[in-house]
Motif scaffolding. Structure first.
Motif, short mmCIF file in Angstrom:
data_model
loop_
_atom_site.label_atom_id
_atom_site.label_comp_id
_atom_site.label_asym_id
_atom_site.label_seq_id
_atom_site.Cartn_x
_atom_site.Cartn_y
_atom_site.Cartn_z
N ALA A 168 -6.76 0.74 -5.67
CA ALA A 168 -7.98 1.30 -5.41
C ALA A 168 -9.21 0.33 -5.28
O ALA A 168 -9.41 -0.40 -6.29
CB ALA A 168 -8.39 2.53 -6.10
N HIS A 169 -9.90 0.33 -4.27
CA HIS A 169 -11.00 -0.45 -4.18
C HIS A 169 -12.13 0.24 -3.13
O HIS A 169 -11.79 1.11 -2.42
CB HIS A 169 -10.62 -1.96 -3.42
N THR A 170 -13.26 -0.50 -3.30
CA THR A 170 -14.29 0.09 -2.27
C THR A 170 -14.25 -1.36 -1.05
O THR A 170 -14.02 -2.54 -1.57
CB THR A 170 -15.59 0.03 -2.65
N ASP A 171 -14.63 -0.92 -0.03
CA ASP A 171 -14.55 -2.33 0.80
C ASP A 171 -15.82 -2.96 0.97
O ASP A 171 -17.11 -2.23 0.78
CB ASP A 171 -14.52 -1.79 2.51
N ASN A 172 -15.79 -4.18 1.17
CA ASN A 172 -17.26 -5.00 1.46
C ASN A 172 -18.19 -5.24 0.50
O ASN A 172 -19.50 -4.98 0.78
CB ASN A 172 -17.95 -4.69 2.86
N LEU A 181 -19.69 4.11 5.04
CA LEU A 181 -18.81 4.87 5.51
C LEU A 181 -17.67 4.00 6.02
O LEU A 181 -18.00 2.86 6.51
CB LEU A 181 -19.10 5.81 6.53
N GLN A 182 -16.34 4.18 5.76
CA GLN A 182 -15.35 3.50 6.50
C GLN A 182 -14.39 4.50 7.02
O GLN A 182 -13.83 5.45 6.52
CB GLN A 182 -14.63 2.53 5.48
N LEU A 183 -13.78 4.21 8.21
CA LEU A 183 -12.78 4.95 8.77
C LEU A 183 -11.64 4.11 9.09
O LEU A 183 -11.77 2.87 9.43
CB LEU A 183 -13.28 5.63 10.30
N THR A 254 -11.06 -6.06 -6.55
CA THR A 254 -10.41 -6.93 -7.41
C THR A 254 -10.19 -8.36 -6.47
O THR A 254 -9.90 -9.09 -7.10
CB THR A 254 -9.11 -6.60 -7.95
N ARG A 255 -10.08 -8.17 -5.06
CA ARG A 255 -9.79 -9.19 -4.44
C ARG A 255 -11.19 -10.30 -4.35
O ARG A 255 -10.90 -11.16 -4.11
CB ARG A 255 -9.35 -8.82 -2.84
N SER A 256 -12.25 -9.74 -4.17
CA SER A 256 -13.58 -10.43 -3.83
C SER A 256 -14.23 -10.81 -5.05
O SER A 256 -15.35 -11.19 -4.82
CB SER A 256 -14.17 -9.80 -2.72
N MET A 306 -12.61 5.49 -3.44
CA MET A 306 -11.82 4.43 -3.25
C MET A 306 -10.63 4.45 -2.72
O MET A 306 -10.00 5.49 -2.82
CB MET A 306 -11.84 3.50 -4.71
N HIS A 307 -10.17 3.32 -1.90
CA HIS A 307 -8.79 3.47 -1.15
C HIS A 307 -8.06 2.69 -1.74
O HIS A 307 -8.40 1.53 -2.00
CB HIS A 307 -9.10 3.66 0.46
N GLY A 308 -6.75 2.71 -1.31
CA GLY A 308 -5.57 1.84 -1.68
C GLY A 308 -4.56 2.23 -0.75
O GLY A 308 -4.42 3.02 0.03
FE FE2 Z 1 -10.07 -1.45 2.12
#
Ligand code: FE2
Length: 340
Positions: A168-172, A181-183, A254-256, A306-308
């Motif tokens: 699970a993460h948030t983007d950017n 918002l992310q689609l 966790t990636r950035s 959060m999405h994963g």
């Molecule tokens: Fe993502």
């Protein structure tokens, strides 16, 4: 304090909110600059809802307006959720929502209240994702373009473009401001696995021990992304709170994330809070899961939900998603206009 109807008002507040044509333009915008009012302003006479002030101005107030604006503002209604909503996900057919009106209003209200919503049975054409964002607002273009493709590629520049599972993460979070918002739209899906997971991080944050919550609010960390054409870095705490102390934004990826640069005596305690939060995000009691079929789409509030995804086989079958970013302001504006 001056009593009008059911409420008591300060003289300055009343004078400041006069709605006569001299004080307020017909557009609703204010003509009166609060700084022009004398500090010792007082009320000389009250007659019903007509108030005479010591600066020579007389105002007539609308009782309904006073009723609606008296007292302390309440926070936006939001409903935090966990795995208990798994059997009742906010999902609607694409065609109904794309037609606008009440179906679009209801779908946008879900995003506003729950932080996500799903569309099913839509087109499988490229750019459906940006057309969906344009139903309510504006695409947020970034260095990834107006939209980005998520599929397995050779020599990926981003782990999203592999078959690996993603926590699970948030983007950017390395962007300032971070897209709100992310689609994500599914064009093809014939692999095993690759299910989408969502977590309401506001719910998880609420369940944190208070000392962990405070550390994640008080200590900023850094996020970074770099490739041949871009170098993006931003500093933010994992949890941001509003003026009421309620969590209003989450940044976790966790990636950035970059090495923590914290006071030496805080590092151990910070890891304790960070790890507890991160592990809670993966706990089944908070998570919902669904698999997007071709033509399906979901939208998340990227500062809250959060999405994963679960891992999928990178060979055999095809998984192709397109994503784009947009912002809350456009969504809330369209929701408000549709709710008039
Ligand atoms: Fe993502």
């Amino acid at each position: 304090m001056i009593e009008l109807g059911d409420h008591r008002f300060h003289p300055l507040w009343l004078r400041d909110n006069c709605a006569c044509p001299q004080c307020r333009h017909e557009s609703g915008q204010r003509l009166l600059d609060t700084r022009s009012l004398p500090d010792d302003l007082s009320v000389l006479a009250v007659n019903g809802y007509e108030v005479a002030f010591s600066d020579g101005h007389t105002s007539v107030f609308d009782p309904d307006w006073l009723q609606a604006h008296a007292g302390v503002t309440r926070p936006r209604a939001r409903r935090v959720w966990g795995a208990e909503i798994q059997d009742d996900l906010p999902s609607a057919p694409y065609d109904e929502v794309a037609a606008g009106g009440g179906a679009l209003r209801r779908w946008l209200a879900w995003v506003d209240e729950l932080g996500f919503a799903i569309l099913t049975g839509g087109p499988t054409e490229p750019e459906t994702v940006t057309r969906t964002a344009e139903l309510f607002g504006f695409v947020r273009e970034t260095n990834y373009g107006r939209l980005f493709d998520v599929k397995t590629v050779v020599n990926p520049t981003n782990l999203a473009y592999t078959g690996l599972g993603l926590g699970a993460h948030t983007d950017n979070p390395y962007r300032e401001p971070t897209p709100t918002l992310q689609l994500l739209h599914c064009l093809a899906s014939s692999t095993d696995g690759g299910e989408n997971t969502l977590v309401d991080a506001f719910r998880v944050a609420r369940d944190l021990p208070p000392h962990d919550f405070d550390l994640l609010v008080q200590l900023p960390i850094r996020f970074r992304y770099a490739d041949a054409d871009a170098e993006l870095e931003a500093e933010t705490p994992v949890l941001s709170v509003d003026a009421r102390g309620d969590v209003q934004a989450v940044h976790y990826n966790t990636r950035s994330v970059q090495p923590f640069r914290l006071p030496a005596d805080a590092v151990g305690r910070y890891y304790e809070a960070y790890q507890r939060f991160g592990r809670m995000l993966e706990a089944p009691e908070y998570r919902i899961q669904f698999k997007l079929g071709a033509g399906d789409l979901f939208i998340v509030d990227n500062l809250r939900v959060m999405h994963g995804r679960t891992g999928y086989a990178a060979t055999g079958g095809e998984r192709h998603l397109q994503g784009c970013y947009a912002d809350r302001d456009g969504l809330r504006s369209t929701l408000a206009v549709l709710s008039r």
